[in-house]
Enzyme design. Structure first.
Site: not given
Length: 503
Positions: A100, A102, A122, A134, A185, A261
């Site tokens: 997923g 993160g 991002k 983190d 993005r 992914d």
């Protein structure tokens, strides 16, 4: 923001963006709605006018008083529905389970002149899918992603785009302490093979069907009326992926971490991590220091993409009716176009790199033998193709500067005689061929040492090199004599650079 022009604001207002948020409306099974964690004391590093133009934004959009906060994960996107999406995937060939977003947030989709475009931040902080991380992106990796996204766009290779980078003095720990950053993005969609794998392998057939219907409706409407829509989708994705892999290989691009992914359902280059462009030509080159087995080496990328398509096919099995044997046959047939199209596309692209206008049976050997000579002493890939444009087809015309790149001059001379004969056989006109070759063989690519120099200066507070390099890479096929140093052979220290997944 150093070195960027300061035109008067155009009145761009994030409050006026027309948000669509179709993915968020699919429901809670598809991710977690949440806001980002703003970067403290943020500054602009760079913006992309090209990416902004795709959104229909003026070049000075970033001057709006709310723009910096919005692109640093602040709450300045009224009308958006931020969410971290969930997906799974195979990493280095093994099933990794749930993954997923993160460290990314999908803000949603906005309406643009070219259709809906997703916007994603991002480095915006922790999400439920951060695992042990983190949720932050470091400046180093953000600069690399920004530069390479825009470099690939300049090369004409399908890619997600990077609209902007912001940076902060806030530090996180990687191999050592590093400062943080956010990349904005954009793409028509960030949906990956792993989204389909997630719902299939976690026993959520209703959500899998919902995702499938969503992708068909918004991205592959031509597949809806096919006898087997899931197979039609797989065939379309296979074709796009084959074309993308041929473009990667032709330009010497190594992705570095081709997990399922990290594979786009739209055939886009996505998730720039430990990537690299070839310097010296080495088919076995491994650009990812973490890839200890060389699974994602340059020459293996086309086969890995085919493996990943098989993983996508497996995820689509519940969407196809029939016996196990029939389903296997239907989906297997949908994968075949990849096996047919990839070599066809490679022949076309490499023939164009050679400046050939026709195709003959002996062309494959001519190409393979040149690549063999390049590989024997790791001749610089980008320089070799660019300098080959200056080759003369006249019997007494010489070979131009490309010969000097080869240590085994007699072997190159023997190959050059064959190449000259081939050019003469099709009546090649040198000036016309040179123009064609310079249109497909870039003078500038994002070499790792160029990115590293820009990163070091930005980490010291000077972002001008990031901005300058980005502008050079927007026009990779142009000579740009004032920037000739960016096209030179890499320095010796470039060989010691190591790029890992942590980048």
């Amino acid at each position: 923001m150093s070195a960027l022009p300061l035109p008067p604001p155009t009145g761009f207002d994030p409050a006026q963006l027309r948000w669509i948020n179709r993915y968020a409306e699919l429901g809670p099974a598809f991710g977690r709605r949440q806001g980002g964690l703003a970067l403290p004391d943020a500054r602009w590093v760079a913006v992309s006018e090209g990416a902004a133009a795709e959104l229909g934004w003026a070049g000075d959009w970033w001057l709006h008083p709310q723009a910096l906060a919005a692109h640093s994960a602040g709450p300045s996107w009224p009308g958006s529905t931020p969410m971290a999406t969930v997906y799974s995937g195979h990493q280095f060939g093994s099933w990794a389970g749930q993954l997923g977003d993160g460290r990314a947030l999908l803000l949603g989709e906005i309406d643009t002149p070219s259709g809906p475009r997703e916007i994603q931040l991002k480095g915006s902080g922790l999400t439920p899918y951060s695992r042990m991380g983190d949720g932050r992106a470091v400046l180093r990796s953000s600069i690399r992603e920004f530069l390479c996204s825009e470099a690939m766009a300049g090369l004409g290779i399908p890619t997600t785009r990077a609209l902007a980078i912001t940076a902060s003095p806030l530090q996180v720990r990687r191999e050592g302490p590093e400062t943080t950053s956010v990349v904005t993005r954009t793409a028509p969609s960030f949906i990956r093979f792993g989204h389909f794998e997630h719902f299939c392998h976690h026993g959520q057939p209703a959500a899998l069907r919902q995702l499938f219907d969503f992708v068909l409706e918004h991205h592959y409407p031509e597949c809806r009326d096919a006898p087997h829509p899931a197979a039609a989708l797989l065939e379309s994705v296979s074709r796009r992926t084959a074309e993308l892999m041929a473009q990667w290989q032709a330009v010497g691009f190594c992705h570095g971490v081709m997990n399922t992914d990290n594979m786009s359902i739209l055939g886009l280059t996505i998730d720039y991590g430990p990537f690299g462009f070839l310097d010296g030509f080495d088919p076995g080159h491994i650009c990812n220091h973490s890839d200890h087995q060389g699974r994602y080496a340059y020459a293996r990328q086309p086969q890995v993409a085919y493996w990943n398509l098989h993983a996508l096919a497996q995820a689509l099995v519940p969407l196809v009716e029939g016996s196990d044997e029939e389903i296997s046959e239907i989906l297997g047939a949908a994968l075949e176009p990849y096996r047919e199209l990839f070599p066809h596309q490679m022949d076309a692209l490499m023939g164009a790199k050679l400046g050939l206008q026709s195709r003959r049976d002996e062309d494959r050997a001519l190409l393979d033998d040149l690549l063999g000579l390049m590989s024997a002493t790791q001749v610089d890939y980008t320089l070799c193709w660019r300098q080959l444009a200056d080759f003369s087809s006249a019997d007494d015309g010489g070979t131009g500067p490309v010969r000097d790149l080869f240590l085994n001059r007699p072997a190159f001379d023997a190959w050059a005689a064959r190449y000259r004969s081939r050019l003469q056989a099709e009546g090649s006109v040198d000036a016309e061929r040179r123009a064609r070759m310079n249109h497909v063989n870039p003078r500038y690519v994002l070499r790792n040492h160029l990115a590293e120099l820009a990163i070091r200066r930005s980490q010291a507070g000077d972002d001008s090199e990031v901005q300058r390099l980005a502008r050079v890479l927007e026009r990779p096929f142009d000579e740009q004599p004032e920037h000739a140093a960016y096209a030179a052979l890499p320095p010796d220290w470039a060989q010691t650079l190591e790029i890992s997944c942590s980048s």
